[in-house]
Design an enzyme around this catalytic site. Structure first.
Site, PDB file in Angstrom:
ATOM      1  N   GLN A 266     -11.259   7.041  -5.050  1.00 34.85           N
ATOM      2  CA  GLN A 266     -11.981   7.427  -3.617  1.00 34.85           C
ATOM      3  C   GLN A 266     -13.489   8.013  -3.691  1.00 34.85           C
ATOM      4  O   GLN A 266     -14.075   8.036  -5.128  1.00 34.85           O
ATOM      5  CB  GLN A 266     -10.862   8.308  -2.996  1.00 34.85           C
ATOM      6  CG  GLN A 266      -9.537   7.967  -2.616  1.00 34.85           C
ATOM      7  CD  GLN A 266      -9.949   6.703  -1.152  1.00 34.85           C
ATOM      8  OE1 GLN A 266     -10.964   6.890  -0.514  1.00 34.85           O
ATOM      9  NE2 GLN A 266      -9.010   6.038  -0.888  1.00 34.85           N
TER      10      GLN A 266
ATOM     11  N   CYS B 256     -11.849 -30.710   6.912  1.00 33.52           N
ATOM     12  CA  CYS B 256     -10.830 -29.696   6.459  1.00 33.52           C
ATOM     13  C   CYS B 256      -9.431 -30.566   6.334  1.00 33.52           C
ATOM     14  O   CYS B 256      -9.130 -31.228   6.931  1.00 33.52           O
ATOM     15  CB  CYS B 256     -10.632 -28.789   7.456  1.00 33.52           C
ATOM     16  SG  CYS B 256      -9.326 -27.349   6.915  1.00 33.52           S
TER      17      CYS B 256
ATOM     18  N   CYS C 290      -6.651 -28.771   6.131  1.00 37.95           N
ATOM     19  CA  CYS C 290      -5.214 -28.142   6.609  1.00 37.95           C
ATOM     20  C   CYS C 290      -4.302 -29.055   7.522  1.00 37.95           C
ATOM     21  O   CYS C 290      -4.852 -29.903   8.024  1.00 37.95           O
ATOM     22  CB  CYS C 290      -5.926 -26.719   6.906  1.00 37.95           C
ATOM     23  SG  CYS C 290      -6.107 -26.814   8.744  1.00 37.95           S
TER      24      CYS C 290
ATOM     25  N   ASP D 173       0.702  -1.142   0.103  1.00 36.82           N
ATOM     26  CA  ASP D 173      -0.105  -0.104   0.005  1.00 36.82           C
ATOM     27  C   ASP D 173       0.974   1.246  -0.150  1.00 36.82           C
ATOM     28  O   ASP D 173       2.258   1.070  -0.045  1.00 36.82           O
ATOM     29  CB  ASP D 173      -0.973  -0.156   1.219  1.00 36.82           C
ATOM     30  CG  ASP D 173      -0.222  -0.070   2.516  1.00 36.82           C
ATOM     31  OD1 ASP D 173       0.975   0.052   2.526  1.00 36.82           O
ATOM     32  OD2 ASP D 173      -1.142  -0.030   3.583  1.00 36.82           O
ATOM     33  N   SER D 174       0.241   2.353   0.129  1.00 37.90           N
ATOM     34  CA  SER D 174       1.380   3.568  -0.093  1.00 37.90           C
ATOM     35  C   SER D 174       1.349   4.155   1.276  1.00 37.90           C
ATOM     36  O   SER D 174       2.231   5.344   1.276  1.00 37.90           O
ATOM     37  CB  SER D 174       0.220   4.885  -0.882  1.00 37.90           C
ATOM     38  OG  SER D 174      -0.954   4.913  -0.214  1.00 37.90           O
ATOM     39  N   GLY D 175       0.795   4.050   2.343  1.00 37.45           N
ATOM     40  CA  GLY D 175       0.916   4.688   3.616  1.00 37.45           C
ATOM     41  C   GLY D 175      -0.171   5.160   3.893  1.00 37.45           C
ATOM     42  O   GLY D 175      -0.638   6.055   4.923  1.00 37.45           O
ATOM     43  N   GLY D 176      -1.235   5.750   2.849  1.00 39.78           N
ATOM     44  CA  GLY D 176      -2.501   6.497   3.024  1.00 39.78           C
ATOM     45  C   GLY D 176      -3.320   5.997   3.960  1.00 39.78           C
ATOM     46  O   GLY D 176      -3.954   6.756   4.582  1.00 39.78           O
ATOM     47  N   PHE D 177      -3.486   4.387   3.927  1.00 36.84           N
ATOM     48  CA  PHE D 177      -4.507   4.028   4.883  1.00 36.84           C
ATOM     49  C   PHE D 177      -4.098   4.212   6.156  1.00 36.84           C
ATOM     50  O   PHE D 177      -4.919   4.363   7.287  1.00 36.84           O
ATOM     51  CB  PHE D 177      -4.379   2.427   4.451  1.00 36.84           C
ATOM     52  CG  PHE D 177      -5.609   1.874   5.585  1.00 36.84           C
ATOM     53  CD1 PHE D 177      -6.964   2.218   5.432  1.00 36.84           C
ATOM     54  CD2 PHE D 177      -5.192   1.145   6.508  1.00 36.84           C
ATOM     55  CE1 PHE D 177      -7.783   1.365   6.292  1.00 36.84           C
ATOM     56  CE2 PHE D 177      -6.168   0.676   7.312  1.00 36.84           C
ATOM     57  CZ  PHE D 177      -7.463   0.923   7.281  1.00 36.84           C
TER      58      PHE D 177
ATOM     59  N   CYS E 264      -6.095 -29.042  11.039  1.00 41.32           N
ATOM     60  CA  CYS E 264      -6.945 -30.340  11.346  1.00 41.32           C
ATOM     61  C   CYS E 264      -6.307 -31.771  11.012  1.00 41.32           C
ATOM     62  O   CYS E 264      -7.057 -32.569  11.701  1.00 41.32           O
ATOM     63  CB  CYS E 264      -8.030 -29.899  10.143  1.00 41.32           C
ATOM     64  SG  CYS E 264      -8.973 -28.300  10.760  1.00 41.32           S
TER      65      CYS E 264
ATOM     66  N   ASP F  70      -7.969  -7.492  -0.277  1.00 42.57           N
ATOM     67  CA  ASP F  70      -6.858  -7.735   1.060  1.00 42.57           C
ATOM     68  C   ASP F  70      -7.565  -7.559   2.160  1.00 42.57           C
ATOM     69  O   ASP F  70      -8.600  -6.398   2.356  1.00 42.57           O
ATOM     70  CB  ASP F  70      -5.724  -6.908   1.092  1.00 42.57           C
ATOM     71  CG  ASP F  70      -5.892  -5.382   1.471  1.00 42.57           C
ATOM     72  OD1 ASP F  70      -5.782  -4.924   2.448  1.00 42.57           O
ATOM     73  OD2 ASP F  70      -6.461  -4.842   0.537  1.00 42.57           O
TER      74      ASP F  70
ATOM     75  N   HIS G 285      -5.275 -22.610   9.487  1.00 42.13           N
ATOM     76  CA  HIS G 285      -6.677 -23.288   9.234  1.00 42.13           C
ATOM     77  C   HIS G 285      -7.451 -22.102   8.506  1.00 42.13           C
ATOM     78  O   HIS G 285      -8.312 -22.363   7.507  1.00 42.13           O
ATOM     79  CB  HIS G 285      -7.399 -23.583  10.582  1.00 42.13           C
ATOM     80  CG  HIS G 285      -8.622 -23.860  10.489  1.00 42.13           C
ATOM     81  ND1 HIS G 285      -9.264 -25.058   9.717  1.00 42.13           N
ATOM     82  CD2 HIS G 285      -9.953 -23.301  10.512  1.00 42.13           C
ATOM     83  CE1 HIS G 285     -10.546 -24.906   9.500  1.00 42.13           C
ATOM     84  NE2 HIS G 285     -11.018 -23.755  10.023  1.00 42.13           N
TER      85      HIS G 285
ATOM     86  N   GLY H 257     -10.864   3.922   0.450  1.00 43.14           N
ATOM     87  CA  GLY H 257     -11.526   4.516   0.979  1.00 43.14           C
ATOM     88  C   GLY H 257     -12.822   3.913   1.746  1.00 43.14           C
ATOM     89  O   GLY H 257     -13.182   2.828   1.782  1.00 43.14           O
TER      90      GLY H 257
HETATM   91 ZN    ZN Z   1      -8.588 -26.915   9.028  1.00 41.79          ZN
END
Ligand code: ZN
Length: 417
Positions: free
Chosen positions: A227, A349, A351, A102-106, A354, A303, A380, A254
């Site tokens: 924006q 699951c 993963c 990101d730009s730092g703006g957030f 799990c 994101d 998970h 925004g």
């Molecule tokens: Zn899992």
């Protein structure tokens, strides 16, 4: 003519739109390391060049091909010069996937007005009433017409961030996808404030664009950011301006209103005006219902901190729960029987967590404060998100997106893989 040809070539290799129907898209983003990110994709946040509680090998093993790093945090530590000297973010953190910065703006928002308003990007996330409730809190960021002034939360030093500096820092970090400096306005900001802010963000976008073109580094790509808060005319003006410049991609940023329903409305205003051949990123959005909204409104990537932050507080994503989440620190697991709860979070699951650990064990780790539980739950939750997106892409390919969505939301998908 030369630079025009370069641009065509650059865009062709960077992003490929494979399919687009009823605004729903399938695409592929590639970086110079030959890594591919299939879209639509959820991009986990790796604020300090690490998805909290995971190392880069674990991220790779999870099949996560894109991450989102925060420029402001990297500027504070270790600093872009250090990262640059060590070969850039990819080498520094041993991760070859697509890196967004990101730009730092957030942070001008999250360390500034968000503290005063007690809100997130969507007012209801932190404050249902949207009341200004933190008047005594101190802001750590202020915005002027020419730059953002930060007070470092690490050592208190004052940092000025101009649009040009933001691009320069991102170039030195060596991310694949960079963002222009903008201001993320509070969901509680007035029309007048949003109008001035949007116009300033447009001026900053142009400065970033010009700096980027004059100091172009091959294999890095710049997104403009739309924006305008939740005001129709402001969003449209911002869209027109950002799309008039030849950015490599378009981000939508925004505040997105005061409820998640507003996201659909705001995106529906602008989506048909975005260039088809460029990738689109929705900044800071990522609950399960929001992901469906984003995809149905033509977004390629998004994101959010939700799956990782939830994991660290003991909340896991599961199919058999009304909101897709379950608190594994709850008393339910602390009663006599569940102390012997020998099942994984989700029996279906696949993963790592799990396949290897029971809910009883994870609950115990939380209870006694063992930090590896954060790693296990993060694995998970990211697996859940990644698998969901994989299945969504598959359903788009097979022209069964809405069918899949219906089954998923009705909890009729028993197994996600
Ligand atoms: Zn899992």
């Amino acid at each position: 003519m030369q630079s025009y040809m370069n641009n065509i070539q650059k865009n062709n290799t960077f992003f490929e739109l494979l399919h687009s129907e009823d605004r729903i898209r399938l695409g592929i983003i590639r970086n110079w390391l030959g890594q591919s990110l299939e879209t639509p994709a959820f991009i986990p946040v790796a604020t300090n060049a690490s998805i909290r509680a995971l190392d880069s090998i674990s991220v790779k093993n999870l099949g996560i091909n894109g991450i989102f790093v925060n420029t402001y945090h990297m500027h504070l530590s270790p600093g872009e010069e250090v990262v640059s000297e060590l070969g850039g973010l990819h080498k520094f953190m041993n991760y070859e996937g697509v890196i967004f910065t990101d730009s730092g703006g957030f942070q001008a928002f999250s360390l500034g007005q968000a503290i005063i308003d007690g809100v997130g990007k969507i007012a209801s996330v932190f404050s249902k009433e949207g009341k200004r409730r933190n008047k005594d809190q101190q802001k750590l960021a202020e915005i002027t017409d020419d730059y953002i002034v930060f007070k470092s939360h690490i050592d208190g030093r004052i940092i000025k961030l101009t649009p040009e500096m933001s691009i320069q820092i991102q170039q030195k970090l060596g991310s694949d996808i960079m963002m222009v400096l903008d201001e993320c306005t509070s969901p509680l900001a007035s029309y007048e404030y949003c109008k001035n802010s949007m116009e300033r963000s447009c001026r900053w976008a142009l400065k970033c664009y010009n700096f980027f073109k004059e100091n172009n580094i091959p294999n890095q790509y710049l997104y403009g950011i739309i924006q305008g808060g939740h005001y129709y005319d402001l969003r449209m003006k911002s869209t027109e301006f950002i799309c008039s410049l030849d950015f490599d991609g378009i981000a939508v940023g925004g505040s997105l209103g005061t409820s998640k329903e507003n996201i659909a409305e705001i995106l529906s205003w602008i989506v048909d005006y975005l260039p088809q051949d460029k990738p689109r990123h929705l900044l800071g959005i990522g609950s399960i219902p929001e992901i469906f909204v984003a995809i149905e409104h033509g977004m390629d990537t998004f994101d959010c901190i939700i799956p990782t932050r939830y994991a660290r507080t003991g909340t896991v994503f599961v199919l058999d729960s009304p909101n897709f989440v379950r608190d594994i620190t709850s008393k339910y697991y602390k009663n006599k029987e569940s102390k012997r709860y020998d099942l994984p979070i989700d029996e279906n699951c696949q993963c790592y967590t799990c396949r290897n650990y029971s809910v009883s064990y994870l609950n115990h780790l939380f209870y006694v404060g063992e930090i590896c539980v954060m790693t296990l739950l993060t694995i998970h939750n990211l697996h859940f998100y990644n698998t969901l997106l994989k299945n969504i892409r598959k359903s788009i390919k097979e022209n069964k997106y809405f069918e899949f969505k219906q089954l998923f939301l009705n909890r009729m998908i028993e197994k996600l893989e």
